[in-house]
Design a protein around this motif. Structure first.
Motif, PDB file in Angstrom:
ATOM      1  N   HIS A 109     -19.486  54.682 -22.731  1.00 11.71           N
ATOM      2  CA  HIS A 109     -20.094  55.657 -23.651  1.00 11.71           C
ATOM      3  C   HIS A 109     -21.007  54.850 -24.554  1.00 11.71           C
ATOM      4  CE1 HIS A 109     -20.538  58.420 -27.064  1.00 11.71           C
ATOM      5  NE2 HIS A 109     -20.165  59.392 -26.258  1.00 11.71           N
ATOM      6  N   PRO A 110     -22.138  55.411 -24.989  1.00  7.06           N
ATOM      7  CA  PRO A 110     -23.025  54.641 -25.868  1.00  7.06           C
ATOM      8  C   PRO A 110     -22.340  54.096 -27.110  1.00  7.06           C
ATOM      9  CG  PRO A 110     -24.128  56.631 -25.114  1.00  7.06           C
ATOM     10  CD  PRO A 110     -22.718  56.728 -24.645  1.00  7.06           C
ATOM     11  N   LEU A 111     -21.318  54.789 -27.617  1.00 11.02           N
ATOM     12  CA  LEU A 111     -20.646  54.324 -28.826  1.00 11.02           C
ATOM     13  C   LEU A 111     -20.040  52.936 -28.638  1.00 11.02           C
ATOM     14  CD1 LEU A 111     -19.917  55.123 -31.733  1.00 11.02           C
ATOM     15  CD2 LEU A 111     -17.803  56.129 -30.846  1.00 11.02           C
ATOM     16  N   LEU A 112     -19.650  52.615 -27.414  1.00 10.16           N
ATOM     17  CA  LEU A 112     -19.092  51.290 -27.144  1.00 10.16           C
ATOM     18  C   LEU A 112     -20.109  50.202 -27.460  1.00 10.16           C
ATOM     19  CD1 LEU A 112     -16.632  49.745 -26.054  1.00 10.16           C
ATOM     20  CD2 LEU A 112     -17.571  50.018 -23.755  1.00 10.16           C
ATOM     21  N   ARG A 113     -21.364  50.464 -27.194  1.00 12.58           N
ATOM     22  CA  ARG A 113     -22.413  49.485 -27.495  1.00 12.58           C
ATOM     23  C   ARG A 113     -22.887  49.610 -28.944  1.00 12.58           C
ATOM     24  NH1 ARG A 113     -22.926  51.381 -22.547  1.00 12.58           N
ATOM     25  NH2 ARG A 113     -24.357  53.097 -23.055  1.00 12.58           N
ATOM     26  N   TRP A 114     -23.005  50.843 -29.418  1.00 13.06           N
ATOM     27  CA  TRP A 114     -23.517  51.046 -30.777  1.00 13.06           C
ATOM     28  C   TRP A 114     -22.566  50.516 -31.843  1.00 13.06           C
ATOM     29  CZ3 TRP A 114     -24.668  56.909 -29.676  1.00 13.06           C
ATOM     30  CH2 TRP A 114     -25.821  57.008 -28.890  1.00 13.06           C
ATOM     31  N   MET A 115     -21.254  50.689 -31.623  1.00 12.73           N
ATOM     32  CA  MET A 115     -20.278  50.337 -32.665  1.00 12.73           C
ATOM     33  C   MET A 115     -19.321  49.232 -32.242  1.00 12.73           C
ATOM     34  SD  MET A 115     -18.058  53.061 -34.915  1.00 12.73           S
ATOM     35  CE  MET A 115     -16.767  53.282 -33.693  1.00 12.73           C
ATOM     36  N   GLY A 116     -19.320  48.872 -30.969  1.00 14.92           N
ATOM     37  CA  GLY A 116     -18.487  47.773 -30.503  1.00 14.92           C
ATOM     38  C   GLY A 116     -17.110  48.164 -30.030  1.00 14.92           C
ATOM     39  N   GLY A 117     -16.731  49.435 -30.174  1.00 16.02           N
ATOM     40  CA  GLY A 117     -15.410  49.889 -29.756  1.00 16.02           C
ATOM     41  C   GLY A 117     -15.186  51.311 -30.205  1.00 16.02           C
ATOM     42  N   TYR A 118     -14.062  51.908 -29.766  1.00 14.52           N
ATOM     43  CA  TYR A 118     -13.735  53.267 -30.174  1.00 14.52           C
ATOM     44  C   TYR A 118     -12.259  53.551 -29.953  1.00 14.52           C
ATOM     45  CZ  TYR A 118     -14.342  54.457 -25.138  1.00 14.52           C
ATOM     46  OH  TYR A 118     -14.259  54.509 -23.764  1.00 14.52           O
ATOM     47  N   PHE A 119     -11.798  54.654 -30.538  1.00 17.69           N
ATOM     48  CA  PHE A 119     -10.444  55.154 -30.320  1.00 17.69           C
ATOM     49  C   PHE A 119     -10.467  56.011 -29.056  1.00 17.69           C
ATOM     50  CE2 PHE A 119      -7.492  58.732 -30.687  1.00 17.69           C
ATOM     51  CZ  PHE A 119      -6.280  58.091 -30.913  1.00 17.69           C
ATOM     52  N   ALA A 120      -9.717  55.589 -28.048  1.00 20.02           N
ATOM     53  CA  ALA A 120      -9.674  56.307 -26.776  1.00 20.02           C
ATOM     54  C   ALA A 120      -8.527  57.314 -26.805  1.00 20.02           C
ATOM     55  CB  ALA A 120      -9.503  55.332 -25.618  1.00 20.02           C
ATOM     56  N   ASN A 121      -8.880  58.581 -26.958  1.00 17.36           N
ATOM     57  CA  ASN A 121      -7.893  59.651 -26.936  1.00 17.36           C
ATOM     58  C   ASN A 121      -7.069  59.598 -25.643  1.00 17.36           C
ATOM     59  OD1 ASN A 121      -7.402  62.664 -25.927  1.00 17.36           O
ATOM     60  ND2 ASN A 121      -7.326  62.700 -28.164  1.00 17.36           N
ATOM     61  N   ARG A 122      -5.859  60.101 -25.689  1.00 16.57           N
ATOM     62  CA  ARG A 122      -4.965  60.014 -24.529  1.00 16.57           C
ATOM     63  C   ARG A 122      -5.513  60.735 -23.304  1.00 16.57           C
ATOM     64  NH1 ARG A 122      -0.079  63.715 -27.061  1.00 16.57           N
ATOM     65  NH2 ARG A 122      -1.275  65.652 -27.311  1.00 16.57           N
ATOM     66  N   SER A 123      -6.530  61.587 -23.491  1.00 21.54           N
ATOM     67  CA  SER A 123      -7.157  62.242 -22.352  1.00 21.54           C
ATOM     68  C   SER A 123      -8.104  61.314 -21.594  1.00 21.54           C
ATOM     69  CB  SER A 123      -7.933  63.481 -22.818  1.00 21.54           C
ATOM     70  OG  SER A 123      -8.977  63.111 -23.714  1.00 21.54           O
ATOM     71  N   CYS A 124      -8.389  60.131 -22.132  1.00 21.95           N
ATOM     72  CA  CYS A 124      -9.310  59.202 -21.472  1.00 21.95           C
ATOM     73  C   CYS A 124      -8.667  58.638 -20.205  1.00 21.95           C
ATOM     74  CB  CYS A 124      -9.696  58.073 -22.418  1.00 21.95           C
ATOM     75  SG  CYS A 124     -10.819  58.575 -23.734  1.00 21.95           S
ATOM     76  N   PRO A 125      -9.449  58.497 -19.123  1.00 21.21           N
ATOM     77  CA  PRO A 125      -8.882  58.030 -17.858  1.00 21.21           C
ATOM     78  C   PRO A 125      -8.643  56.528 -17.787  1.00 21.21           C
ATOM     79  CG  PRO A 125     -11.236  58.424 -17.608  1.00 21.21           C
ATOM     80  CD  PRO A 125     -10.874  58.864 -19.001  1.00 21.21           C
ATOM     81  N   HIS A 126      -9.245  55.757 -18.666  1.00 21.55           N
ATOM     82  CA  HIS A 126      -9.293  54.311 -18.524  1.00 21.55           C
ATOM     83  C   HIS A 126      -8.407  53.563 -19.503  1.00 21.55           C
ATOM     84  CE1 HIS A 126     -11.821  55.277 -21.877  1.00 21.55           C
ATOM     85  NE2 HIS A 126     -11.897  54.011 -22.227  1.00 21.55           N
ATOM     86  N   HIS A 127      -8.005  54.222 -20.609  1.00 24.92           N
ATOM     87  CA  HIS A 127      -7.342  53.512 -21.700  1.00 24.92           C
ATOM     88  C   HIS A 127      -6.731  54.547 -22.627  1.00 24.92           C
ATOM     89  CE1 HIS A 127      -6.903  49.901 -24.314  1.00 24.92           C
ATOM     90  NE2 HIS A 127      -7.061  50.750 -25.320  1.00 24.92           N
ATOM     91  N   GLU A 128      -5.648  54.164 -23.303  1.00 26.64           N
ATOM     92  CA  GLU A 128      -5.060  55.069 -24.293  1.00 26.64           C
ATOM     93  C   GLU A 128      -4.824  54.330 -25.595  1.00 26.64           C
ATOM     94  OE1 GLU A 128      -1.254  58.083 -25.069  1.00 26.64           O
ATOM     95  OE2 GLU A 128      -1.365  56.939 -23.191  1.00 26.64           O
ATOM     96  N   SER A 129      -5.494  54.795 -26.641  1.00 23.11           N
ATOM     97  CA  SER A 129      -5.209  54.327 -27.991  1.00 23.11           C
ATOM     98  C   SER A 129      -4.126  55.219 -28.585  1.00 23.11           C
ATOM     99  CB  SER A 129      -6.475  54.375 -28.848  1.00 23.11           C
ATOM    100  OG  SER A 129      -7.525  53.623 -28.267  1.00 23.11           O
TER     101      SER A 129
END
Length: 261
Positions: A109-129
């Motif tokens: 997601h662009p936010l990964l590049r714009w901000m360096g990271g994000y909170f991955a909601n449990r609905s995300c397929p790749h990671h769960e924060s």
């Protein structure tokens, strides 16, 4: 500076995103040792004149507001144009969050590049924060000379600092130009040093800042947390952070029309 307030369905006293936006505007414009800052607050997507004038854009809301407001693809395109000009970005608490529907299967997601990271909601397929309220969460500044760490000390609050945040496919390590600013040992039953505030200097010359607090509106009273957040916003706008960090009076939280303190 431009503060964008996104939608929120949280109960009174938690998130209080509209009041939080107004509080940040007041604090930024009333900093004792950094005068001359102007901030606009909008609920919904801003018009082009506000986007063009912004040195940084601050988001507060339930999940990343560009994806939750109407016309998300156009919102992201508008934001991309800002980022390419080197405009900063800062996300507060749940505004750091993305849903599975927002990201590609591998979590891009662009936010990964714009901000360096994000909170991955449990609905995300790749990671769960993870999001849990802790009766006593201690937040510790990282020993670094980064400007965002200036003037605030370790603090302990009842809050919901997200943990196991997502920073990229390479072993969930931060990108080379990203910096950990604050950590907390979470969760208490199996403590691990978790990143709860971070920043990045982007290839487009812009700067990103993420912080996963405060969940409770009343925690804006905490001077150390408030200084961490305001330092990060100021830095993202490419303004020099004072050596002692930005100084603000303790706000009267009721002045900003929350549903509850």
């Amino acid at each position: 500076m431009l503060i964008i307030v996104g939608p929120s369905g949280h109960p009174p006293g938690t998130h209080e995103v509209a009041a939080g936006g107004r509080l940040m505007k007041h604090a930024l414009e009333q900093m004792e040792n950094l005068p001359g800052i102007q901030a606009d607050v909008v609920e919904g997507w801003p018009d082009k004149s506000l986007r063009d004038a912004a040195s940084t854009v601050v988001f507060i809301g339930d999940l990343f507001p560009p994806n939750r407001l109407p016309n998300p693809q156009q919102n992201l395109a508008d934001l991309d144009e800002m980022m390419q000009r080197g405009v900063g970005i800062a996300c507060i608490h749940y505004a750091t969050g993305l849903l599975g529907e927002d990201v590609t299967p591998d979590g891009d997601h662009p936010l990964l590049r714009w901000m360096g990271g994000y909170f991955a909601n449990r609905s995300c397929p790749h990671h769960e924060s993870f999001a849990r309220v802790f009766a006593q969460a201690t937040v510790t500044p990282v020993e670094t000379d980064h400007p965002v760490t200036r003037g605030w000390n370790e603090f302990t609050l009842r809050d919901e600092p997200y943990f196991n945040n997502y920073f990229g496919a390479e072993g969930n390590q931060l990108a080379p130009k990203a910096t950990v600013l604050a950590t907390s040992m979470l969760p208490p039953e199996a403590p691990k040093r978790e990143t709860v505030a971070w920043c990045i200097e982007r290839e487009d010359t812009g700067r990103g800042f993420g912080v996963v607090m405060p969940h409770y509106y009343k925690n804006w009273r905490d001077e150390d947390l408030r200084r961490l957040i305001l330092n990060g916003i100021v830095w993202s706008a490419k303004v020099e952070v004072p050596a002692e960090g930005v100084k603000t009076d303790s706000p009267n939280l009721a002045d900003f029309d929350p549903k509850s303190v």
